[in-house]
Scaffold this motif. Structure first.
Motif, PDB file in Angstrom:
ATOM      1  N   GLY A 108     -30.133 -41.578  -5.464  1.00 38.15           N
ATOM      2  CA  GLY A 108     -31.270 -40.856  -4.911  1.00 38.15           C
ATOM      3  C   GLY A 108     -31.355 -39.421  -5.390  1.00 38.15           C
ATOM      4  O   GLY A 108     -32.451 -38.883  -5.586  1.00 38.15           O
ATOM      5  N   GLN A 121     -34.479 -37.638  -8.363  1.00 41.85           N
ATOM      6  CA  GLN A 121     -35.353 -36.493  -8.130  1.00 41.85           C
ATOM      7  C   GLN A 121     -34.982 -35.296  -8.991  1.00 41.85           C
ATOM      8  O   GLN A 121     -35.309 -34.159  -8.653  1.00 41.85           O
ATOM      9  CB  GLN A 121     -35.307 -36.103  -6.653  1.00 41.85           C
ATOM     10  CG  GLN A 121     -35.857 -37.185  -5.737  1.00 41.85           C
ATOM     11  CD  GLN A 121     -36.222 -36.653  -4.374  1.00 41.85           C
ATOM     12  OE1 GLN A 121     -35.643 -35.688  -3.886  1.00 41.85           O
ATOM     13  NE2 GLN A 121     -37.199 -37.275  -3.747  1.00 41.85           N
ATOM     14  N   ARG A 130     -33.093 -33.407  -0.115  1.00 41.94           N
ATOM     15  CA  ARG A 130     -34.496 -33.074  -0.382  1.00 41.94           C
ATOM     16  C   ARG A 130     -34.787 -31.590  -0.236  1.00 41.94           C
ATOM     17  O   ARG A 130     -35.904 -31.147  -0.496  1.00 41.94           O
ATOM     18  CB  ARG A 130     -35.426 -33.859   0.546  1.00 41.94           C
ATOM     19  CG  ARG A 130     -35.847 -35.223   0.001  1.00 41.94           C
ATOM     20  CD  ARG A 130     -34.729 -36.175  -0.102  1.00 41.94           C
ATOM     21  NE  ARG A 130     -35.075 -37.358  -0.903  1.00 41.94           N
ATOM     22  CZ  ARG A 130     -34.164 -38.103  -1.491  1.00 41.94           C
ATOM     23  NH1 ARG A 130     -32.871 -37.811  -1.384  1.00 41.94           N
ATOM     24  NH2 ARG A 130     -34.514 -39.144  -2.196  1.00 41.94           N
ATOM     25  N   LEU A 148     -29.067 -37.999   2.321  1.00 40.57           N
ATOM     26  CA  LEU A 148     -30.295 -38.102   1.533  1.00 40.57           C
ATOM     27  C   LEU A 148     -31.347 -37.099   2.007  1.00 40.57           C
ATOM     28  O   LEU A 148     -32.063 -36.512   1.200  1.00 40.57           O
ATOM     29  CB  LEU A 148     -30.847 -39.529   1.640  1.00 40.57           C
ATOM     30  CG  LEU A 148     -30.073 -40.614   0.884  1.00 40.57           C
ATOM     31  CD1 LEU A 148     -30.468 -41.998   1.368  1.00 40.57           C
ATOM     32  CD2 LEU A 148     -30.312 -40.480  -0.612  1.00 40.57           C
ATOM     33  N   MET A 179     -36.051 -48.309  -3.990  1.00 37.46           N
ATOM     34  CA  MET A 179     -35.680 -47.142  -4.791  1.00 37.46           C
ATOM     35  C   MET A 179     -36.880 -46.241  -5.044  1.00 37.46           C
ATOM     36  O   MET A 179     -36.755 -45.015  -5.034  1.00 37.46           O
ATOM     37  CB  MET A 179     -35.075 -47.610  -6.112  1.00 37.46           C
ATOM     38  CG  MET A 179     -34.472 -46.489  -6.974  1.00 37.46           C
ATOM     39  SD  MET A 179     -32.896 -45.837  -6.394  1.00 37.46           S
ATOM     40  CE  MET A 179     -33.390 -44.262  -5.668  1.00 37.46           C
ATOM     41  N   ILE A 213     -37.429 -44.217  -1.823  1.00 38.14           N
ATOM     42  CA  ILE A 213     -36.431 -43.152  -1.668  1.00 38.14           C
ATOM     43  C   ILE A 213     -36.669 -42.051  -2.696  1.00 38.14           C
ATOM     44  O   ILE A 213     -36.547 -40.856  -2.387  1.00 38.14           O
ATOM     45  CB  ILE A 213     -35.011 -43.737  -1.797  1.00 38.14           C
ATOM     46  CG1 ILE A 213     -34.714 -44.647  -0.602  1.00 38.14           C
ATOM     47  CG2 ILE A 213     -33.965 -42.625  -1.897  1.00 38.14           C
ATOM     48  CD1 ILE A 213     -33.391 -45.384  -0.693  1.00 38.14           C
ATOM     49  N   GLY A 214     -37.023 -42.425  -3.930  1.00 42.07           N
ATOM     50  CA  GLY A 214     -37.258 -41.424  -4.961  1.00 42.07           C
ATOM     51  C   GLY A 214     -38.491 -40.587  -4.701  1.00 42.07           C
ATOM     52  O   GLY A 214     -38.495 -39.372  -4.959  1.00 42.07           O
TER      53      GLY A 214
END
Length: 511
Positions: free
Chosen positions: A112, A116, A344, A340, A8, A11-12
């Motif tokens: 995810g 962020q 971003r 994912l 995690m 991914i973060g």
């Protein structure tokens, strides 16, 4: 527990500095950089529900304010939640169930996404998972200490966001499904009463600020379908296997540790808060997916328990259960990796205030008069002031920090008319909804902005970017009475007014 935490975290942290804040993150950024007395002043009028989070972020951003520092607490909150989900799986079932559940939580796009976000929701999810684990530990304990820890953790979680109070209903359903004795209920009710008492002042204050959620709409079947997709992952190939595995969790035969079973804990956690909020919001809109992010923790627990039950039913087909489960989760991650990756990008958020500031930096010059329509359009200037450096904010009377508001206190209608009367040109920075003909603001100051700009100015130039419209207006030329431009007795039609709230027609296509 450690493996889901690390996954995690990875991914973060991936693409954490995406180069732009959107409106909600910008509010966190500009409020958290105020002094503590200024934050306290703000909470009396708006955003009381986020008060504890803003005070915490004030300490986080004090050493080095920036987008990474803004989002790093959410990354840590998401990583902690993945570890706590794993801990729940270990305690309620067995280690491999904890490993699978924690990993499945970590690779879920919803987790995810909010890892962020510079908002409180990932921290609320961590608090909810922690409170649930403490409840599981408190139930078989004869000592009061675990119940104090449970109540304190849940109280802090609810102070981070009051919608976490629905977790009490989920935990009540857990106790009911487990058919626990009256002494356990008495201890839980004492803790629940303490949490409610602590939260009561916030509930009363936030009720007076309910206009902040006026943008929410009534829910329907589509809202529930969308939530199911976000809990399991939007990829359709994932949804059906996920639901089948969750259903297998209810097949008898799962190992039982302690007084509570995994389905009795995970099902209410995943289902009760969303269902209650969705039902209430059919008549009194309060629902948004982010408000029930903490309920996501229950879904991977059920899927992992179902996978464990499947390996028990088919031991020959699944000879290496732990590795097979990890491989399955890796495939889920691969399927949802494009989602994912897209998340971003700043374009996946409702707006991009950095892009707005860049446009302003290119178009505006020091000393240019600027009118923000409505006042919340000022958020780009507050989040990224470099693009608006040196401009004259015509309507602003008291800056945001000193006024105890999010966007500043503006001049009254009469004063704003006088300020606009001396201008030959003015830039209008408008939200998209403010340029729609049907928009009619409640504020007299906002109505004056519309009226004066429409009646006394004509558009000369327009720049449109996602989330904002910028128009340069110049004063309408005076007509000489000796040389009328129209026959006597005929009124001159207004330019571009299609209805209340519409602004003059732009000069050609936007750039």
């Amino acid at each position: 527990m450690l493996v889901p935490v690390l996954v995690m975290l990875a991914i973060g942290l991936w693409g954490l500095d995406r180069g732009a804040m959107w409106r909600d993150e910008a509010v966190t950024f500009q409020v958290a950089r105020r002094s503590v007395p200024q934050i306290w002043h703000l909470l009396h009028t708006v955003d009381a529900v986020h008060g504890l989070y803003y005070l915490g972020m004030h300490a986080v951003l004090a050493p080095h304010p920036g987008e990474i520092a803004l989002r790093l607490p959410s990354v840590c909150g998401a990583a902690a939640t993945a570890g706590l989900v794993a801990a729940l799986g270990v305690r309620l079932c067995r280690p491999r169930v904890g490993l699978w559940a924690g990993l499945l939580y970590a690779v879920t796009p919803m987790a995810g996404h909010f890892a962020q976000e510079g908002r409180s929701y990932a921290l609320v999810a961590a608090g909810a998972a922690g409170a649930t684990l403490l409840l599981v530990r408190a139930v078989p304990s004869p000592r009061p200490g675990p119940w104090w820890a449970y109540g304190s953790t849940l109280a802090v979680t609810c102070l981070l966001h009051e919608m976490a109070l629905l977790l009490l209903l989920a935990h009540a359903c857990t106790l009911a499904l487990a058919r626990l004795p009256a002494r356990i209920w008495r201890r839980w009710l004492t803790s629940a009463a303490g949490v409610t008492l602590v939260l009561l002042p916030l509930l009363l204050v936030s009720r007076g600020q309910s206009a902040q959620v006026a943008w929410l709409s009534r829910t329907g079947l589509r809202s529930a379908e969308r939530l199911l997709d976000t809990f399991t992952g939007p990829a359709r190939i994932v949804v059906l296997p996920y639901l089948l595995l969750a259903a297998l969790a209810f097949v008898p035969g799962l190992p039982r540790r302690g007084a509570l079973t995994l389905p009795a804990v995970a099902l209410p956690l995943a289902a009760v808060p969303p269902l209650v909020l969705l039902t209430v919001s059919r008549w009194w809109p309060l629902y948004d997916e982010r408000y029930v992010l903490y309920a996501l923790a229950g879904a991977p627990l059920l899927a992992a328990a179902g996978a464990d039950r499947l390996t028990g039913l088919l031991p020959r087909l699944v000879p290496h259960a732990v590795l097979s489960g990890v491989l399955g989760i890796t495939l889920v991650f691969a399927v949802q990796l494009p989602i994912l990756r897209q998340d971003r990008s700043p374009d996946r958020r409702p707006d991009n205030l950095a892009a707005v500031s860049a446009v302003a930096h290119r178009e505006l010059r020091p000393g240019d008069p600027v009118l923000f329509l409505p006042s919340l359009a000022r958020r780009a200037a507050l989040a990224y002031p470099r693009g608006f450096l040196g401009i004259r904010d015509i309507a602003l009377s008291v800056p945001a920090p000193a006024s105890g508001t999010l966007y500043g206190q503006e001049a009254d209608a009469a004063d704003l008319r006088r300020r606009l009367a001396g201008l030959d040109r003015v830039w209008l920075v408008a939200e998209p909804f403010a340029t729609v003909p049907s928009w009619y603001p409640d504020s007299p100051t906002e109505r004056v902005k519309l009226a004066v700009v429409d009646e006394q100015f004509v558009p000369r130039e327009q720049v449109v970017r996602r989330g904002v419209t910028m128009r340069l207006y110049v004063r309408r030329p005076m007509r000489s009475p000796a040389f009328p431009t129209e026959p006597p007795g005929r009124e001159r039609p207004s330019v571009g007014r299609a209805g209340p709230g519409a602004l003059g027609s732009p000069p050609g296509p936007p750039r």
